[in-house]
Design a protein around this motif. Structure first.
Motif, PDB file in Angstrom:
ATOM      1  N   LEU A   1      -8.325   1.201  -5.329  1.00  0.00           N
ATOM      2  CA  LEU A   1      -8.750   2.681  -6.102  1.00  0.00           C
ATOM      3  C   LEU A   1      -9.231   3.074  -6.012  1.00  0.00           C
ATOM      4  CD1 LEU A   1      -7.817  -0.180  -8.943  1.00  0.00           C
ATOM      5  CD2 LEU A   1      -5.947   0.785  -7.917  1.00  0.00           C
ATOM      6  N   GLU A   2     -10.447   3.493  -4.910  1.00  0.00           N
ATOM      7  CA  GLU A   2     -11.362   4.328  -5.108  1.00  0.00           C
ATOM      8  C   GLU A   2     -11.161   5.191  -3.724  1.00  0.00           C
ATOM      9  OE1 GLU A   2     -11.254   0.812  -2.291  1.00  0.00           O
ATOM     10  OE2 GLU A   2     -11.630   0.930  -4.389  1.00  0.00           O
ATOM     11  N   GLY A   3      -9.839   4.634  -3.041  1.00  0.00           N
ATOM     12  CA  GLY A   3      -9.578   6.441  -2.336  1.00  0.00           C
ATOM     13  C   GLY A   3      -9.013   7.754  -2.550  1.00  0.00           C
ATOM     14  N   ASN A   4      -9.515   8.473  -1.557  1.00  0.00           N
ATOM     15  CA  ASN A   4      -8.416  10.005  -2.692  1.00  0.00           C
ATOM     16  C   ASN A   4      -6.964  10.195  -2.272  1.00  0.00           C
ATOM     17  OD1 ASN A   4     -10.900  11.064  -3.851  1.00  0.00           O
ATOM     18  ND2 ASN A   4     -11.197  11.429  -1.342  1.00  0.00           N
ATOM     19  N   THR A   5      -6.127   8.771  -1.523  1.00  0.00           N
ATOM     20  CA  THR A   5      -5.133   9.273  -1.226  1.00  0.00           C
ATOM     21  C   THR A   5      -4.310   7.757  -1.484  1.00  0.00           C
ATOM     22  OG1 THR A   5      -5.935  11.023   0.933  1.00  0.00           O
ATOM     23  CG2 THR A   5      -3.578  10.110   0.740  1.00  0.00           C
ATOM     24  N   ARG A   6      -4.487   6.233  -0.374  1.00  0.00           N
ATOM     25  CA  ARG A   6      -3.782   5.451  -0.826  1.00  0.00           C
ATOM     26  C   ARG A   6      -4.251   5.046  -2.397  1.00  0.00           C
ATOM     27  NH1 ARG A   6      -5.245   4.176   4.898  1.00  0.00           N
ATOM     28  NH2 ARG A   6      -7.118   3.667   3.569  1.00  0.00           N
ATOM     29  N   ARG A   7      -2.957   3.623  -2.464  1.00  0.00           N
ATOM     30  CA  ARG A   7      -3.152   2.689  -3.863  1.00  0.00           C
ATOM     31  C   ARG A   7      -2.982   1.442  -3.278  1.00  0.00           C
ATOM     32  NH1 ARG A   7      -6.499   5.894  -4.800  1.00  0.00           N
ATOM     33  NH2 ARG A   7      -7.270   7.210  -6.830  1.00  0.00           N
ATOM     34  N   ALA A   8      -2.896   0.432  -3.539  1.00  0.00           N
ATOM     35  CA  ALA A   8      -2.781  -1.105  -3.275  1.00  0.00           C
ATOM     36  C   ALA A   8      -1.920  -2.101  -4.524  1.00  0.00           C
ATOM     37  CB  ALA A   8      -3.430  -1.261  -2.388  1.00  0.00           C
ATOM     38  N   ILE A   9      -0.955  -2.501  -4.864  1.00  0.00           N
ATOM     39  CA  ILE A   9      -1.041  -3.629  -5.051  1.00  0.00           C
ATOM     40  C   ILE A   9      -1.014  -4.824  -4.462  1.00  0.00           C
ATOM     41  CG2 ILE A   9       1.246  -4.850  -7.440  1.00  0.00           C
ATOM     42  CD1 ILE A   9       2.301  -2.072  -6.623  1.00  0.00           C
TER      43      ILE A   9
ATOM     44  N   THR B   1       0.845  -1.288   0.072  1.00  0.00           N
ATOM     45  CA  THR B   1       0.084  -0.139  -0.151  1.00  0.00           C
ATOM     46  C   THR B   1       0.641   1.264  -0.220  1.00  0.00           C
ATOM     47  OG1 THR B   1      -1.931  -1.132   1.180  1.00  0.00           O
ATOM     48  CG2 THR B   1      -1.781   1.547   1.213  1.00  0.00           C
ATOM     49  N   PHE B   2       0.900   2.006  -0.991  1.00  0.00           N
ATOM     50  CA  PHE B   2       1.637   3.071  -1.528  1.00  0.00           C
ATOM     51  C   PHE B   2       0.361   4.424  -0.377  1.00  0.00           C
ATOM     52  CE2 PHE B   2       3.778   0.690  -4.113  1.00  0.00           C
ATOM     53  CZ  PHE B   2       4.318   1.359  -4.092  1.00  0.00           C
ATOM     54  N   ALA B   3       1.410   5.080  -0.368  1.00  0.00           N
ATOM     55  CA  ALA B   3       0.562   5.787   1.486  1.00  0.00           C
ATOM     56  C   ALA B   3      -0.186   6.921   0.447  1.00  0.00           C
ATOM     57  CB  ALA B   3       1.431   6.979   2.579  1.00  0.00           C
ATOM     58  N   LYS B   4       0.968   7.317  -0.655  1.00  0.00           N
ATOM     59  CA  LYS B   4      -0.082   8.470  -0.907  1.00  0.00           C
ATOM     60  C   LYS B   4       0.212   8.117  -3.010  1.00  0.00           C
ATOM     61  CE  LYS B   4       2.887  12.069   1.573  1.00  0.00           C
ATOM     62  NZ  LYS B   4       4.076  12.786   1.994  1.00  0.00           N
ATOM     63  N   GLY B   5      -0.402   6.673  -3.275  1.00  0.00           N
ATOM     64  CA  GLY B   5      -0.249   6.610  -4.279  1.00  0.00           C
ATOM     65  C   GLY B   5      -1.476   6.843  -4.976  1.00  0.00           C
ATOM     66  N   ALA B   6      -2.510   8.162  -4.470  1.00  0.00           N
ATOM     67  CA  ALA B   6      -2.940   8.677  -5.346  1.00  0.00           C
ATOM     68  C   ALA B   6      -2.138   9.700  -6.424  1.00  0.00           C
ATOM     69  CB  ALA B   6      -4.407   9.264  -4.817  1.00  0.00           C
ATOM     70  N   SER B   7      -1.366  10.163  -5.753  1.00  0.00           N
ATOM     71  CA  SER B   7      -0.789  11.558  -6.325  1.00  0.00           C
ATOM     72  C   SER B   7       0.455  10.818  -7.190  1.00  0.00           C
ATOM     73  CB  SER B   7       0.373  11.937  -5.386  1.00  0.00           C
ATOM     74  OG  SER B   7      -1.242  12.712  -4.345  1.00  0.00           O
ATOM     75  N   LEU B   8       0.746   9.557  -7.609  1.00  0.00           N
ATOM     76  CA  LEU B   8       1.157   8.723  -8.135  1.00  0.00           C
ATOM     77  C   LEU B   8       0.922   8.862  -9.756  1.00  0.00           C
ATOM     78  CD1 LEU B   8       3.456   6.750  -6.029  1.00  0.00           C
ATOM     79  CD2 LEU B   8       4.345   9.215  -6.395  1.00  0.00           C
ATOM     80  N   ASP B   9       1.596   9.079 -10.230  1.00  0.00           N
ATOM     81  CA  ASP B   9       1.451   8.298 -12.210  1.00  0.00           C
ATOM     82  C   ASP B   9       2.360   7.145 -12.175  1.00  0.00           C
ATOM     83  OD1 ASP B   9       0.643  10.459 -13.185  1.00  0.00           O
ATOM     84  OD2 ASP B   9       2.582  11.267 -14.147  1.00  0.00           O
ATOM     85  N   ASP B  10       0.910   5.929 -12.529  1.00  0.00           N
ATOM     86  CA  ASP B  10       1.514   4.927 -12.722  1.00  0.00           C
ATOM     87  C   ASP B  10       1.145   3.885 -14.370  1.00  0.00           C
ATOM     88  OD1 ASP B  10       1.520   1.897 -12.047  1.00  0.00           O
ATOM     89  OD2 ASP B  10      -0.871   1.919 -11.671  1.00  0.00           O
TER      90      ASP B  10
END
Length: 146
Positions: free
Chosen positions: A104-112, A86-95
């Motif tokens: 994927l639905e959150g405003n901050t985190r993203r996970a693999i 889980t990336f703490a600021k994943g929503a702000s990262l280009d992927d």
């Protein structure tokens, strides 16, 4: 002087007891899992350290490995059927490689979510880790200037 090694109990791992460093606790978790999840967690850890040699390992929230550089980069949670980064600021990262497949639905985190037998796109994962570090260090630089 010879050091005596005291075996850890599962409760010690969860609580971070016994005076062990976060790195030692992560080592113990990998060994404790002793299956594909431990291997996957060890591989993820190695890739994080290769991407960012200055990464700091932490042990938080009753037994979650955490990697930080001027803030949290990601966590490495293990469940029965998945190892989750889980990336703490994943929503702000280009992927651009589309590694994020969970939270994927959150405003901050993203996970693999990594399942048994799945390959890890090492190059793309290292790029994502470096992007998270760059985001953390850029936000820290802005905070320092204020």
């Amino acid at each position: 002087m010879r050091r005596r090694t005291i075996p850890m109990k599962n409760s010690d791992l969860k609580e971070g007891k016994g005076g062990n460093s976060p790195s030692q606790l992560i080592d113990a978790r990998i060994k404790e899992l002793s299956d594909w999840r431990g291997e996957t967690l060890a591989r993820i850890r190695a890739l994080i350290k290769q991407a960012d040699p200055e990464v700091v390992e932490e042990w938080k929230w009753r037994g979650v490995p955490v990697w930080e550089h001027d803030g949290i980069i990601c966590t490495g949670e293990t469940y029965k059927a998945v190892v989750k980064m889980t990336f703490a600021k994943g929503a702000s990262l280009d992927d651009p490689s589309g590694l994020f497949n969970s939270s994927l639905e959150g405003n901050t985190r993203r996970a693999i979510d990594i399942h048994e037998g799945e390959d890890i796109d090492e190059k793309a994962l290292k790029a994502l880790i470096l992007a998270a570090v760059a985001l953390n260090t850029s936000k820290r630089a802005v905070t320092r200037r204020r």
